[in-house]
Design an enzyme around this catalytic site. Sequence first.
Site, short mmCIF file in Angstrom:
data_model
loop_
_atom_site.label_atom_id
_atom_site.label_comp_id
_atom_site.label_asym_id
_atom_site.label_seq_id
_atom_site.Cartn_x
_atom_site.Cartn_y
_atom_site.Cartn_z
CG PHE A 40 -1.95 1.02 1.32
CD1 PHE A 40 -3.01 1.32 0.62
CD2 PHE A 40 -1.63 2.30 2.18
CE1 PHE A 40 -4.06 2.31 0.83
CE2 PHE A 40 -2.43 3.23 2.54
CZ PHE A 40 -3.54 3.21 1.64
CG ASN A 62 -3.62 3.95 7.08
OD1 ASN A 62 -4.80 4.20 7.00
ND2 ASN A 62 -2.80 4.45 6.18
N PRO A 63 -5.56 0.99 9.14
CG PRO A 63 -7.68 0.51 10.09
CD PRO A 63 -6.52 1.72 9.77
#
Length: 288
Positions: free
Chosen positions: A92, A194-195
């Site tokens: 990510f 920050n899932p």
Amino acid sequence: MNRQPLRLAIMEATRILERAGVASPRFDAEVIAAHVLGVERGRLPMVPLVDPPVIEAIGQLVQQRAKRIPLQYLTGWAALGDITVAVGAGVFVPRPETELLLEWGVKFLQGREFPVVVDLCTGSGALALAVAHARPDAVVYAVDIDPQALAWARHNADVHADAGNTPIRLYSGDIGDPTMFAELDGLVDLVLCNPPYVPEGTPVPPEVAEHDPPRAVFAEESGLAVIRHAIAAGARLLRPGGGLAIEHDDTHGSAVPALVRARRVLTGVEDHADLTGRARFVTARRLG
């Protein structure tokens, strides 16, 4: 070899990216130009003329960006706080919104000596490494469940350690596992997360849909599944007075604070907006 104005190349790149639907065409054009030239973006005005091969190299990257390949994939790095990390396929890409989460966390640690920090769903390791850079006295733990993300995080952690920065402690694990970091229960000063939080089925830009790992973006239960685990882990790990900060979707401005308030050991629940005014992350403290 006739030199050409860099300004015109950036203008043309901006037009191409704008037509392609890129959200920040001028910014991306300037970052690409700076990357090709090997200078900081702010120094571009000091490079008025460039050789044709430079124009060609900029054009090639602009064409790739116009295909909605993430800018960070093209440059090979992403920034968070005062650090940069390597990113690419399988991990990510850190977003500017997370800067606010980082700022809150670093400010929360003021006055705490040798704090213990845990970064849940670390991905590239950017958030953990940014905290370690800002607070060299901190002991920073980071965890992720995805092997590809952990490979990037290990690379980034090694690079920063080799540069003399404070090492982080990187682990493979599921934040939904109640035994994860059990030895730290009640000892942590700050838990950051920050899932994955985008509700499944939500339309997202091509940069996200075609390149970010889906498991790092989307979550079940209307985007709340992993957030629930993060809240439970935070409540368990934090020492009395410790802080919790969790990023969430802009549709979660009511739901996530409510989930945090449901944990009786957590108090001072507050939701924070991003730079566009959208609900973005929740914070709380552990009673004690």
